[in-house]
Design an enzyme around this catalytic site. Structure first.
Site, PDB file in Angstrom:
ATOM      1  N   ASP A   1       0.802  -1.222   0.000  1.00 27.60           N
ATOM      2  CA  ASP A   1       0.000   0.000   0.000  1.00 27.60           C
ATOM      3  C   ASP A   1       0.834   1.271   0.000  1.00 27.60           C
ATOM      4  O   ASP A   1       2.003   1.282   0.381  1.00 27.60           O
ATOM      5  CB  ASP A   1      -0.944   0.016   1.206  1.00 27.60           C
ATOM      6  CG  ASP A   1      -0.222   0.067   2.546  1.00 27.60           C
ATOM      7  OD1 ASP A   1       0.781  -0.660   2.703  1.00 27.60           O
ATOM      8  OD2 ASP A   1      -0.654   0.823   3.435  1.00 27.60           O
TER       9      ASP A   1
ATOM     10  N   GLU B   1       0.387  -1.408   5.583  1.00 27.55           N
ATOM     11  CA  GLU B   1       1.456  -0.977   6.484  1.00 27.55           C
ATOM     12  C   GLU B   1       1.265   0.479   6.877  1.00 27.55           C
ATOM     13  O   GLU B   1       1.533   0.862   8.021  1.00 27.55           O
ATOM     14  CB  GLU B   1       2.818  -1.175   5.820  1.00 27.55           C
ATOM     15  CG  GLU B   1       4.017  -0.968   6.750  1.00 27.55           C
ATOM     16  CD  GLU B   1       4.538   0.460   6.815  1.00 27.55           C
ATOM     17  OE1 GLU B   1       5.386   0.748   7.665  1.00 27.55           O
ATOM     18  OE2 GLU B   1       4.080   1.308   5.999  1.00 27.55           O
TER      19      GLU B   1
END
Length: 400
Positions: free
Chosen positions: A79, A171
Site C-alpha cells: 500500500d 502498512e
C-alpha cells in the site's frame, strides 16, 4: 539489475492507496490488483507455495540450491499512504542528474530544502509528475525483492539459502501485518525492505502508544451560564497546556520522544483529543503516559472527577529490545553491505515498521533501505543506482 526499472514503473502505476479507519484487511480492494500481479510474476519465476491470502498477503518460497538449514525472509508492503494521491502515477526519469533544483509540472524539488540531493549528482533519479506521490514506499522494496528472485532464478550456479518472500497490505495505516502467519512463513529471521538510503539497516524504533482524551462539559444557554457552564473545548485547550511544552515533536530529534496532538474535536458539551506517544526508551514512554494521566487528575480536581478521561493503547514496541538477544539478522546484513564495499549506516527509526510487530510476533525483522527519498508526498523520488545497490545487498544476504 535486469528489469528493475521496468518492474518499478509497473508497480507504481497500480493504485494501492490504503484507507484509515477501515474495518477490513486489506483496507482497500485495489491492493489485490498488485497482489495478483505479483502472484503471476512469482509463478512465472518458478517459485513454490505462491499464495494470495484472503487478507491480501502474498507469500512465496524459493528453495535453497545447496545444502542449507538457513531460511531467510524478505518483506515489503503493497500500500501507499491514504493521505496523498497515489492514483495515476506518471513516473519520470532524470538521467545524469545535474545536482540542481528539480522542476516538475507544478512544483520544484529544491536542493535548499533537500540538501541530500547534491550527493545524487550524476545519478539516475525517478520522480512523479508533481501531482501524486511516486510510491517508492514501498514499491521500490517490492521491485528490489522481485529482482533478487529473478537474479537467482537466472543464475542457478549462484548458491543461496532458502528464501521466503511476502508482500503485505496496510502498512501505512497499521494492522495489515496482524494477519501474518509467522509460523507458516517459517524463517530464522527476515528483513523488511522499506527504508530510505540504500546502505542502511535499522533495528531500533520507537515504542508507540495512542491516547484518546475525552472532556465532558456542561452545555447550557450562555445567557444562564454563570456558575454552571463547563466548556469542554476550553478545558481541552487547558489540558493540552498542562502537557510538557518540549515534548512537542517540533522540538525533538534522534532518540528523543514526543507527545503529538494529531486531532482535536470539540463543542461545549464534549471534546476529544487524539494523541500519539513515542519514545525509544520504554521507561520514558511510561513517563509520558504518566504525564498525560497527571494532567487529567489536575483537570478532574479542578472541574469534577468525571470531567476528563484518558485511554491509552499500545501500538508497537522497539524491536531492539528483542533483537539485541539474537543479532544474527543484523550481523548478516552488516556483513553483506560491507562485502560489497559499502559503508553501512544505522540510525533509530523515528516511527514504526512492520518489522517491529513481526519481531514481537517472534520473527526478528530489521529494516533495510530502498534507495527512495522524501516519502509520503509529491517531493518523493528514488535513485536507480541506489535501488540497484539494494538488489546487490539482498543477493549478498541470501547467498550461501
Amino acid at each position: 539489475m535486469n528489469n528493475l526499472l521496468d518492474r518499478f514503473f509497473k508497480y507504481v502505476q497500480v493504485n494501492t492507496m490504503s484507507k484509515e479507519n477501515s474495518t477490513t484487511i486489506p483496507s482497500t480492494k485495489e491492493q489485490f490488483d498488485l497482489a495478483y500481479l505479483l502472484k503471476d510474476e512469482l509463478l512465472s519465476l518458478g517459485l513454490e507455495n505462491v499464495e494470495v491470502s484472503e487478507n491480501c498477503i502474498v507469500t512465496a518460497y524459493l528453495k535453497a540450491n545447496c545444502e542449507s538449514r538457513l531460511h531467510i525472509g524478505f518483506l515489503a508492503h503493497l500500500d501507499t499512504i491514504p493521505g496523498f494521491n497515489g492514483k495515476n502515477v506518471k513516473p519520470n526519469v532524470i538521467n545524469n542528474y545535474d545536482g540542481k533544483d528539480i522542476i516538475l509540472n507544478n512544483l520544484t524539488i529544491k536542493t535548499k530544502e533537500f540538501p541530500f540531493l547534491k550527493k545524487l549528482k550524476g545519478k539516475t533519479l525517478i520522480t512523479a509528475d508533481g501531482t501524486t506521490l511516486l510510491g517508492a514506499d514501498d514499491k521500490a522494496g517490492i521491485a528490489e525483492i522481485m529482482s533478487m528472485l529473478d537474479y537467482f532464478k537466472n543464475n542457478p550456479q549462484i548458491k543461496h539459502h532458502h528464501i521466503h518472500v511476502a508482500f503485505t497490505p496496510d502498512e501505512e495505516v497499521g494492522g495489515g501485518i496482524d494477519k501474518f502467519d509467522v509460523v507458516k512463513f517459517n524463517c530464522d529471521y527476515a528483513y523488511t525492505v522499506d527504508g530510505s538510503t540504500f546502505n542502511e539497516i535499522s533495528y531500533k524504533n520507537f515504542n508507540a502508544s495512542t491516547a484518546t482524551v475525552t472532556i465532558k462539559g456542561v452545555d447550557i444557554h450562555p445567557g444562564d451560564a454563570k456558575g454552571h457552564m463547563l466548556n469542554a473545548s476550553l478545558i481541552a485547550m487547558e489540558y493540552q497546556g498542562l502537557l510538557p511544552t518540549f515534548a512537542n515533536p517540533i522540538y525533538t530529534e534522534g532518540e528523543e520522544g514526543f507527545i503529538h496532538l494529531c486531532e482535536m474535536k470539540g463543542e461545549v458539551g464534549i471534546a476529544t483529543l487524539e494523541y500519539i506517544l513515542r519514545e525509544h526508551d520504554f521507561k520514558k514512554l511510561k513517563l509520558l503516559e504518566k504525564q498525560m494521566h497527571n494532567a487529567s487528575t489536575f483537570i478532574n480536581n479542578k472541574y469534577g472527577k468525571e470531567t476528563c478521561t484518558v485511554k491509552i493503547k499500545q501500538s508497537y514496541r522497539n524491536m531492539y529490545e528483542i533483537i539485541k538477544h539474537d543479532m544474527r539478522s543484523v550481523k548478516r546484513a552488516l556483513a553483506a553491505i560491507k562485502s560489497l564495499g559499502f559503508i553501512p549506516i544505522s540510525s533509530p527509526i523515528r516511527g514504526g515498521t512492520d518489522g517491529a510487530k513481526l519481531t514481537q510476533m517472534g520473527l526478528n525483522t530489521p529494516n533495510l533501505g530502498t534507495g527512495g527519498y522524501n516519502y509520503h508526498g509529491p517531493y518523493e523520488l528514488a535513485c536507480l543506482e541506489e535501488m540497484e545497490n539494494v538488489c546487490k545487498i539482498l543477493i549478498a544476504i541470501a547467498k550461501k
